[in-house]
Motif scaffolding. Structure first.
Motif, mmCIF file in Angstrom:
data_model
loop_
_atom_site.group_PDB
_atom_site.id
_atom_site.type_symbol
_atom_site.label_atom_id
_atom_site.label_comp_id
_atom_site.label_asym_id
_atom_site.label_seq_id
_atom_site.Cartn_x
_atom_site.Cartn_y
_atom_site.Cartn_z
ATOM 1 N N LEU A 70 6.372 0.946 -0.032
ATOM 2 C CA LEU A 70 4.969 1.308 -0.206
ATOM 3 C C LEU A 70 4.124 0.629 0.880
ATOM 4 C CD1 LEU A 70 2.745 2.684 -1.909
ATOM 5 C CD2 LEU A 70 2.618 0.583 -3.255
ATOM 6 N N TYR A 75 -0.434 4.054 -0.204
ATOM 7 C CA TYR A 75 -1.145 3.705 -1.430
ATOM 8 C C TYR A 75 -2.529 4.339 -1.469
ATOM 9 C CZ TYR A 75 -4.090 1.374 -4.716
ATOM 10 O OH TYR A 75 -5.003 1.153 -5.718
ATOM 11 N N CYS A 110 7.409 -3.519 -0.834
ATOM 12 C CA CYS A 110 5.997 -3.175 -0.728
ATOM 13 C C CYS A 110 5.316 -4.091 0.281
ATOM 14 C CB CYS A 110 5.356 -3.351 -2.100
ATOM 15 S SG CYS A 110 3.592 -3.151 -2.155
ATOM 16 N N ALA A 114 -0.773 -3.502 0.656
ATOM 17 C CA ALA A 114 -0.773 -2.442 -0.356
ATOM 18 C C ALA A 114 -0.821 -3.047 -1.754
ATOM 19 C CB ALA A 114 0.459 -1.558 -0.196
ATOM 20 N N LEU A 118 -3.860 -2.445 -4.417
ATOM 21 C CA LEU A 118 -3.591 -1.924 -5.764
ATOM 22 C C LEU A 118 -4.185 -2.855 -6.811
ATOM 23 C CD1 LEU A 118 -0.503 -0.287 -7.143
ATOM 24 C CD2 LEU A 118 -1.125 -2.445 -8.174
#
Length: 177
Positions: A70, A75, A110, A114, A118
């Motif tokens: 990710l 994202y 990830c 990101a 989030l």
């Protein structure tokens, strides 16, 4: 350390949601794996169903994304997709209480940017000063390689569901269990 594949993780998560949610797989829309919808209607009446005292509708739209890694750009694109599509599905009115838009991400690894984006997601909207209900956006991320779950403030329950569905039944991770 035993680790799940992305497909196994997605299947486990959908199995957990299937008792309450309508699941629609999205195989052609990568990285979107599935959309899961929940709808509830509650009401109270006196003597007859025509004499309604109150009624409330609750909705939750969960979008499940899976990808090997990710990035911040991915994202942001997925968050925008969930917000735009979810807002188009909301029908505020006198009986609408709330709608949750939930973006769940399954990945092996990830980017830190990101993960921070989030966690910092704060999208909330009131309709007619909350008289017609509200919308709140939840986010959750499961990093399978590190067996780590992250969520924004509103998505704490989503994080709990992710952790329970994906990592609870795995063998001990050497923490004295």
């Amino acid at each position: 350390m035993a680790s799940l594949s992305l497909e196994q993780a997605a299947q486990r998560l959908m199995d957990c949601y299937q008792g309450w949610f309508d699941i629609s797989p999205c195989p052609e829309e990568a990285p979107l794996t599935a959309r899961m919808d929940f709808h509830a209607h509650s009401s109270q009446y006196v003597l007859s169903k025509k004499a309604v005292l109150w009624e409330a509708e609750s909705h939750e739209y969960v979008y499940l994304f899976q990808m090997p890694h990710l990035t911040l750009e991915t994202y942001r694109a997925c968050e925008a997709l969930v917000y735009q599509e979810g807002m188009s599905r909301i029908q505020p009115g006198p009986g609408h209480m709330y709608t949750y838009l939930t973006a769940l991400f399954l990945c092996q690894t990830c980017d830190e940017q990101a993960r921070r984006a989030l966690k910092a997601c704060r999208r909330h909207k009131s309709f007619r000063f909350a008289y017609w209900g509200w919308m709140d956006m939840h986010t959750g991320l499961a990093e399978l390689e590190k067996e780590r779950v992250t969520a924004n403030f509103s998505g704490r329950k989503s994080a709990k569901n992710l952790s329970h569905a994906l990592f609870r039944s795995l063998p001990s991770r050497g923490k004295g269990r």
